[in-house]
Design an enzyme around this catalytic site. Structure first.
Site, short mmCIF file in Angstrom:
data_model
loop_
_atom_site.label_atom_id
_atom_site.label_comp_id
_atom_site.label_asym_id
_atom_site.label_seq_id
_atom_site.Cartn_x
_atom_site.Cartn_y
_atom_site.Cartn_z
N HIS A 1 3.37 1.67 -8.81
CA HIS A 1 4.52 2.54 -9.07
C HIS A 1 4.06 3.82 -9.78
O HIS A 1 3.06 3.82 -10.51
CB HIS A 1 5.54 1.84 -9.98
CG HIS A 1 6.32 0.76 -9.31
ND1 HIS A 1 7.15 0.99 -8.24
CD2 HIS A 1 6.40 -0.57 -9.56
CE1 HIS A 1 7.72 -0.15 -7.87
NE2 HIS A 1 7.27 -1.11 -8.65
N ASP B 1 -0.21 -9.65 -5.37
CA ASP B 1 1.18 -9.17 -5.32
C ASP B 1 1.22 -7.71 -5.79
O ASP B 1 2.08 -7.31 -6.58
CB ASP B 1 2.10 -10.03 -6.18
CG ASP B 1 3.58 -9.81 -5.86
OD1 ASP B 1 3.88 -9.31 -4.75
OD2 ASP B 1 4.42 -10.09 -6.72
N LEU C 1 0.82 -1.21 0.00
CA LEU C 1 0.00 0.00 0.00
C LEU C 1 0.85 1.26 0.00
O LEU C 1 0.33 2.37 -0.01
CB LEU C 1 -0.94 -0.01 1.21
CG LEU C 1 -1.86 -1.24 1.31
CD1 LEU C 1 -2.79 -1.11 2.50
CD2 LEU C 1 -2.65 -1.43 0.02
N ARG C 2 2.19 1.06 0.04
CA ARG C 2 3.20 2.12 -0.13
C ARG C 2 3.29 3.12 1.02
O ARG C 2 4.03 4.08 0.92
CB ARG C 2 2.99 2.86 -1.46
CG ARG C 2 3.14 1.99 -2.68
CD ARG C 2 4.42 1.18 -2.67
NE ARG C 2 4.72 0.56 -3.97
CZ ARG C 2 5.64 -0.35 -4.17
NH1 ARG C 2 6.36 -0.79 -3.14
NH2 ARG C 2 5.87 -0.85 -5.38
#
Length: 427
Positions: free
Chosen positions: A313, A309, A67-68
């Protein structure tokens, strides 16, 4: 509201945990499943929803999705990526520990817990780091991580080649009854590779990762698990040989489970032609025969779960020459629809697909979720199985647009997602 009641009528209910696949009724009260079956329940309901021609299934459980946050909010945020998850029918998501900083202390977990509580519309299950900073040198404080709420420990994709440290990690985890989630990859053999070792990588001049990088790591972990009695979960298997080793280990009675990324069931190293950076993933896409073996292992149940997965980006991460691009695919939005495509191709039956996305992951996690059993938390998804949609910037809710499926027409659209009895997504 959790206190309200809901009756859904006429949907095709697919609940693998209870072996149910047929038209019927689902009722919800106080955030819990009240009943599920072919007969209409008695009583009054605050809301009744007709769902003829739709599929109703438990909320999806994704065993690996980044989820960054914290650390890479330019690629995505908890808010943006959780919305993409809900739009894809995912109500529970397992977070690998390779955040920045890594999930190697209760402090990181406390921060995540407070942020998720602000959103309040999905369940986040973090994995703790196996080693401090995922550096592979010193074991993390697994007891503290377990007490703080981690559902397992993992190195994410960071290699761990120290066999003594591997053994100590398994012994430590076993004393806590923690599962160890491993993406099997020998760092020494993988090196700086970015593609499967085969004809395509040779022709394109790409540094390669042999299948042996996966299988030698698997063999080592399996030998140590047999010695220590620890529970192992292999994530993102990529090769036919790995699938065979998994089946052999399970036949021998080892407590070993596995998942595969959805993209590995659709793509192969042939998709790297033209140096498509959207196909740069770790572990790499293998050959078509590997893909078919993975499909067979999923259909048979040897591989008990399919995950997204998810790795969103920003655009710049995929604009360099192929080896210099960042690996990973944005997969939350497309997980369920690609699964329906496997049904269309005759790979898997509907109830088995739903099992690999719900009850299968729940069993791996030892969680009482992934079902429509009366009394269970009311997490479920309503799907239009015939609706078609085109994968594109306007249809993806994830901040990441890095998917090789851009431009494809897929079948199946989530109409609504419920979490704890509340409708948290509506299309």
């Amino acid at each position: 509201m959790n206190g309200s009641s809901l009756l859904i009528c006429g949907a095709r209910i697919i609940d693998p945990a209870n072996g149910f696949d047929g038209e019927g009724f689902v009722s919800v009260r106080e955030g819990r499943i009240e009943s599920c079956g072919r007969l209409r329940p008695g009583g009054d309901f605050d809301q009744t929803l007709g769902a003829e021609g739709r599929w109703l299934m438990p909320g999806l459980i994704d065993l690996a999705g980044r989820l960054r946050e914290p650390g890479q909010s330019g690629k995505g945020t908890l808010r943006s990526e959780s919305r993409a998850a809900l739009a894809g029918g995912i109500t529970t998501l397992v977070l690998p520990p390779d955040t920045r900083p890594a999930i190697d202390s209760p402090a990181v977990l406390d921060w995540l817990r407070s942020r998720v509580a602000e959103l309040g519309d999905f369940e986040l299950l973090p994995l703790g780091a196996l080693t401090r900073g995922l550096e592979g040198r010193v074991l993390a404080e697994m007891a503290a991580l377990s007490a703080a709420g981690c559902v397992g420990v993992s190195q994410a994709t960071a290699p761990l080649d120290d066999s003594l440290l591997m053994r100590r990690a398994l012994e430590y985890a076993a004393t806590l009854d923690l599962s160890v989630h491993i993406v099997p990859m020998s760092g020494a053999l993988a090196g700086n590779g970015c593609a499967h070792e085969g004809a395509v990588a040779t022709r394109l001049g790409l540094p390669a990762i042999p299948v042996a990088a996966e299988t030698t790591a698997m063999a080592q972990w399996l030998a140590l698990a047999e010695t220590t009695g620890a529970r192992l979960h292999f994530g993102r298997l990529s090769s036919a040989r790995a699938a065979t080793m998994l089946i052999q280990a399970q036949s021998a009675g080892l407590p070993v489970t596995a998942d595969v990324a959805m993209h590995a069931l659709w793509l192969s190293d042939a998709d790297l032609e033209g140096f498509d950076p959207h196909c740069h993933v770790i572990p790499p896409l293998r050959e078509a025969d590997d893909r078919e073996a993975l499909r067979h292992a999923v259909a048979s149940g040897a591989i008990g779960a399919i995950c997204s997965d998810h790795q969103p980006h920003e655009g710049d991460a995929k604009t360099n020459p192929f080896p210099l691009t960042e690996p990973g695919i944005s997969g939350l939005d497309t997980l369920l629809s690609l699964g329906l495509g496997l049904i269309d191709q005759g790979v898997i039956e509907p109830i088995d697909l739903v099992a690999r996305l719900t009850s299968g992951p729940a069993r791996i996690l030892r969680r009482a979720s992934g079902s429509l059993t009366p009394g269970a938390r009311a997490d479920f998804v309503l799907l239009d199985p015939q609706a078609r949609w085109d994968v594109g910037p306007q249809t993806l809710l994830s901040r990441g647009r890095n998917t090789p499926f851009l431009g494809r027409s897929l079948r199946g659209r989530v109409l609504g997602t419920w979490f704890s009895g509340r409708r948290v997504f509506e299309r």
